[in-house]
Enzyme design. Structure first.
Site, PDB file in Angstrom:
ATOM      1  N   HIS A  21       5.518  -3.907 -12.970  1.00  0.00           N
ATOM      2  CA  HIS A  21       6.835  -3.783 -13.595  1.00  0.00           C
ATOM      3  C   HIS A  21       7.344  -5.207 -13.823  1.00  0.00           C
ATOM      4  O   HIS A  21       7.128  -6.083 -12.972  1.00  0.00           O
ATOM      5  CB  HIS A  21       7.768  -3.007 -12.642  1.00  0.00           C
ATOM      6  N   SER A  40      10.478  32.792 -24.573  1.00  0.00           N
ATOM      7  CA  SER A  40      10.882  33.917 -25.418  1.00  0.00           C
ATOM      8  C   SER A  40      11.679  33.417 -26.632  1.00  0.00           C
ATOM      9  O   SER A  40      12.245  32.309 -26.600  1.00  0.00           O
ATOM     10  CB  SER A  40      11.755  34.874 -24.603  1.00  0.00           C
ATOM     11  N   GLN A  79       9.863  -8.679  -3.777  1.00  0.00           N
ATOM     12  CA  GLN A  79       8.861  -9.554  -4.401  1.00  0.00           C
ATOM     13  C   GLN A  79       9.208 -11.048  -4.424  1.00  0.00           C
ATOM     14  O   GLN A  79       8.346 -11.884  -4.142  1.00  0.00           O
ATOM     15  CB  GLN A  79       8.564  -9.056  -5.820  1.00  0.00           C
ATOM     16  N   GLN A  90       2.319   2.896  -5.626  1.00  0.00           N
ATOM     17  CA  GLN A  90       1.350   2.314  -6.559  1.00  0.00           C
ATOM     18  C   GLN A  90       0.193   1.643  -5.826  1.00  0.00           C
ATOM     19  O   GLN A  90      -0.954   1.729  -6.254  1.00  0.00           O
ATOM     20  CB  GLN A  90       2.035   1.287  -7.478  1.00  0.00           C
ATOM     21  N   SER A 108       2.235   1.230   6.560  1.00  0.00           N
ATOM     22  CA  SER A 108       1.081   1.418   5.671  1.00  0.00           C
ATOM     23  C   SER A 108      -0.155   0.624   6.099  1.00  0.00           C
ATOM     24  O   SER A 108      -1.236   0.824   5.546  1.00  0.00           O
ATOM     25  CB  SER A 108       1.456   1.074   4.225  1.00  0.00           C
ATOM     26  N   TYR A 146       0.856  -1.192   0.000  1.00  0.00           N
ATOM     27  CA  TYR A 146       0.000   0.000   0.000  1.00  0.00           C
ATOM     28  C   TYR A 146       0.890   1.240   0.000  1.00  0.00           C
ATOM     29  O   TYR A 146       0.734   2.143   0.790  1.00  0.00           O
ATOM     30  CB  TYR A 146      -0.925  -0.023   1.234  1.00  0.00           C
ATOM     31  N   GLY A 147       1.886   1.213  -0.908  1.00  0.00           N
ATOM     32  CA  GLY A 147       2.790   2.361  -1.020  1.00  0.00           C
ATOM     33  C   GLY A 147       2.372   3.222  -2.189  1.00  0.00           C
ATOM     34  O   GLY A 147       1.183   3.466  -2.412  1.00  0.00           O
TER      35      GLY A 147
HETATM   36  N1  LIG Z   1       6.696   3.962  -7.577  1.00  0.00           N
HETATM   37  C1  LIG Z   1       6.078   4.060  -8.761  1.00  0.00           C
HETATM   38  O1  LIG Z   1       5.448   5.072  -9.059  1.00  0.00           O
HETATM   39  C2  LIG Z   1       6.104   2.941  -9.750  1.00  0.00           C
HETATM   40  C3  LIG Z   1       6.317   1.651  -9.338  1.00  0.00           C
HETATM   41  N2  LIG Z   1       6.151   0.612 -10.221  1.00  0.00           N
HETATM   42  C4  LIG Z   1       6.281  -0.747  -9.730  1.00  0.00           C
HETATM   43  O2  LIG Z   1       5.260  -0.975  -8.744  1.00  0.00           O
HETATM   44  C5  LIG Z   1       5.726  -1.905  -7.763  1.00  0.00           C
HETATM   45  C6  LIG Z   1       5.588  -1.278  -6.391  1.00  0.00           C
HETATM   46  O3  LIG Z   1       6.457  -0.173  -6.321  1.00  0.00           O
HETATM   47  P1  LIG Z   1       6.183   1.047  -5.313  1.00  0.00           P
HETATM   48  O4  LIG Z   1       4.749   1.403  -5.324  1.00  0.00           O
HETATM   49  O5  LIG Z   1       7.216   2.081  -5.642  1.00  0.00           O
HETATM   50  O6  LIG Z   1       6.536   0.370  -3.941  1.00  0.00           O
HETATM   51  P2  LIG Z   1       6.641   1.063  -2.507  1.00  0.00           P
HETATM   52  O7  LIG Z   1       8.055   1.146  -2.089  1.00  0.00           O
HETATM   53  O8  LIG Z   1       5.861   2.330  -2.470  1.00  0.00           O
HETATM   54  O9  LIG Z   1       5.918  -0.074  -1.631  1.00  0.00           O
HETATM   55  C7  LIG Z   1       5.718   0.089  -0.307  1.00  0.00           C
HETATM   56  C8  LIG Z   1       4.725  -0.958   0.164  1.00  0.00           C
HETATM   57  O10 LIG Z   1       5.353  -2.240   0.167  1.00  0.00           O
HETATM   58  C9  LIG Z   1       5.262  -2.786   1.467  1.00  0.00           C
HETATM   59  N3  LIG Z   1       6.470  -3.532   1.841  1.00  0.00           N
HETATM   60  C10 LIG Z   1       7.736  -3.053   1.863  1.00  0.00           C
HETATM   61  N4  LIG Z   1       8.583  -3.993   2.308  1.00  0.00           N
HETATM   62  C11 LIG Z   1       7.820  -5.082   2.584  1.00  0.00           C
HETATM   63  C12 LIG Z   1       8.101  -6.370   3.078  1.00  0.00           C
HETATM   64  N5  LIG Z   1       9.350  -6.731   3.394  1.00  0.00           N
HETATM   65  N6  LIG Z   1       7.061  -7.230   3.230  1.00  0.00           N
HETATM   66  C13 LIG Z   1       5.800  -6.857   2.920  1.00  0.00           C
HETATM   67  N7  LIG Z   1       5.463  -5.647   2.448  1.00  0.00           N
HETATM   68  C14 LIG Z   1       6.466  -4.777   2.280  1.00  0.00           C
HETATM   69  C15 LIG Z   1       5.171  -1.573   2.384  1.00  0.00           C
HETATM   70  O11 LIG Z   1       4.571  -1.985   3.590  1.00  0.00           O
HETATM   71  P3  LIG Z   1       5.074  -1.412   5.026  1.00  0.00           P
HETATM   72  O12 LIG Z   1       4.250  -0.190   5.264  1.00  0.00           O
HETATM   73  O13 LIG Z   1       4.782  -2.544   5.933  1.00  0.00           O
HETATM   74  O14 LIG Z   1       6.546  -1.114   4.888  1.00  0.00           O
HETATM   75  C16 LIG Z   1       4.288  -0.646   1.578  1.00  0.00           C
HETATM   76  O15 LIG Z   1       2.921  -0.955   1.735  1.00  0.00           O
HETATM   77  C17 LIG Z   1       7.173  -2.230  -8.157  1.00  0.00           C
HETATM   78  O16 LIG Z   1       7.138  -3.375  -8.945  1.00  0.00           O
HETATM   79  C18 LIG Z   1       7.587  -1.029  -9.011  1.00  0.00           C
HETATM   80  O17 LIG Z   1       8.619  -1.296  -9.922  1.00  0.00           O
HETATM   81  C19 LIG Z   1       5.748   0.798 -11.509  1.00  0.00           C
HETATM   82  C20 LIG Z   1       5.530   2.062 -11.979  1.00  0.00           C
HETATM   83  C21 LIG Z   1       5.803   3.239 -11.173  1.00  0.00           C
END
Ligand SMILES: NC(=O)C1=CN([C@@H]2O[C@H](COP(=O)(O)OP(=O)(O)OC[C@H]3O[C@@H](n4cnc5c(N)ncnc54)[C@H](OP(=O)(O)O)[C@@H]3O)[C@@H](O)[C@H]2O)C=CC1
Ligand SMILES: CC[C@](O)(C(C)=O)C(=O)O
EC number: 1.1.1.86
Length: 330
Positions: free
Chosen positions: A107, A251, A85, A27, A52, A24-25
């Site tokens: 991705h 300009s 992942q 994306q 998150s 829940y970050g």
């Molecule tokens: N960022 C972007 O805009 C883009 C990303 N992508 C792809 O989307 C995918 C997600 O990227 P993005 O959104 O940046 O990711 P984020 O870094 O924003 O993801 C964070 C989320 O992942 C959870 N998380 C982190 N570590 C763990 C863990 N060890 N176990 C379980 N959950 C965990 C976090 O939970 P907690 O709160 O518990 O830490 C949080 O909910 C990737 O494949 C990326 O390549 C594609 C296009 C653009």
């Protein structure tokens, strides 16, 4: 090349299916909220105690441990960081895959470089927004959308592309256009774009411009406005109407400088380096470096992050942005 729009995607294909959003970050929150606003059934899979977890609950989602979310869902979208992942896949996703389910990515890194190998009987697809997650949400809320790429790695049900397109519609992607591609093409172009242009290239250009002015004795505040702040305003024009609209608005003096000096900055040597970086991506050398960097506890990444945070542009920028109340405070 095929580009899909709203009329090409059928949301009803997903209406009786539960979608698990893992993460829940950036994306994750955007996909979950947009899909729910599109009338679809969404649950969120997160580890307990992480920052998150409460955010997703406060947004009204049912939040479950990742393995439980995967066991409940027909559609599983993996939106935790790429380096996390493979382990999450082994522990929570793989044991809960069964025929008819669809495993999705935003991705292609882990599928393309063979870090995740799903069983043949599930659909494996990708909907990759071409923009940061916070804008995937912001654009959707204002009735617009961020373009996406769609790809099918495995089509066990015969419905993989149609279901992925329905998902893309649910997050607002088909409002802007969804290009059909492959996991390989998305992975390689995405890594190239973020390294050479969007993040790496732009950050290096901004810092080089800022440093050149400051080293020549100009005030850092002025250098910040000139080489960083105004960039967004210029890029907004390019986003809206291409390079020609930007050149129409600036300009004639600026346009002449752009046309004659720009190619001296980004010259043949820069393109040669871009080609070398593309080759590192295509050969898997960058992927190996990033995987090993994570396994080693990120020594290079941590050192570089510390170094970048101490760059004078960060201090000046923070101070100037403080005076702009319309900017969201981090
Ligand atoms: N960022 C972007 O805009 C883009 C990303 N992508 C792809 O989307 C995918 C997600 O990227 P993005 O959104 O940046 O990711 P984020 O870094 O924003 O993801 C964070 C989320 O992942 C959870 N998380 C982190 N570590 C763990 C863990 N060890 N176990 C379980 N959950 C965990 C976090 O939970 P907690 O709160 O518990 O830490 C949080 O909910 C990737 O494949 C990326 O390549 C594609 C296009 C653009
Ligand atoms: C430009 C960075 C990106 O590729 C993106 C927002 O599209 C990412 O992976 O975050």
């Amino acid at each position: 090349m095929k580009i899909y729009y709203d009329q090409d995607a059928d949301l009803s294909l997903l209406k009786d299916q539960t979608i698990a959003i893992l993460g829940y970050g950036s994306q994750g929150h955007a996909h979950a909220l947009n899909l729910r606003d599109s009338g679809l059934k969404v649950i969120v899979g997160l580890r307990a105690g992480g920052p998150s977890y409460e955010r997703a609950q406060a947004d009204g989602f049912e939040v479950l441990a990742p393995h439980l979310a995967c066991s409940r869902a027909e559609i599983i979208m993996v939106l935790v960081p790429d380096q996390i992942q493979p382990q999450l896949y082994r522990e929570a996703i793989e044991p809960n895959l069964s025929p008819g389910k669809m495993l999705m990515f935003a991705h292609g890194f882990n599928i393309h470089y063979g870090q995740i190998v799903p069983p043949k009987e599930v659909d494996v697809t990708m909907v990759a927004p071409k923009g940061p997650g916070h804008l995937v949400r912001r654009e959707f809320e204002r009735g617009a959308g961020v373009p996406c790429l769609v790809a099918v790695h495995q089509d066990a049900t015969g419905q993989a592309l149609a279901r992925a397109l329905a998902y893309a519609k649910g997050i607002g992607g088909t409002r802007a256009g969804v290009i059909e591609t492959t996991f390989r093409e998305e992975t390689e172009t995405d890594l190239f774009g973020e390294q050479c242009v969007l993040c790496g290239g732009v950050s290096a250009l901004i810092k080089a411009g800022f440093e050149t002015l400051v080293e020549a004795g100009y005030p850092p505040e002025l250098a910040y406005f000139e080489c960083c702040h105004e960039l967004k305003l210029i890029v907004d024009l390019i986003y809206e109407g291409g390079l020609s609209f930007m050149r129409y608005s600036i300009s004639d003096t600026a346009e002449y400088g752009d046309l004659t000096r720009g190619p001296r900055i980004i010259d043949q040597r820069v393109k040669e380096e871009m080609k070398r970086i593309l080759e590192e991506i295509q050969s898997g050398r960058f992927a190996r470096e990033w995987i090993l960097e994570n396994q080693a506890g990120r020594p290079v990444m941590n050192a570089l992050r510390r170094q970048e945070a101490a760059h004078p542009i960060e201090e000046v920028g923070a101070r100037l942005r403080e005076m702009m109340p319309w900017l969201k405070k981090k």
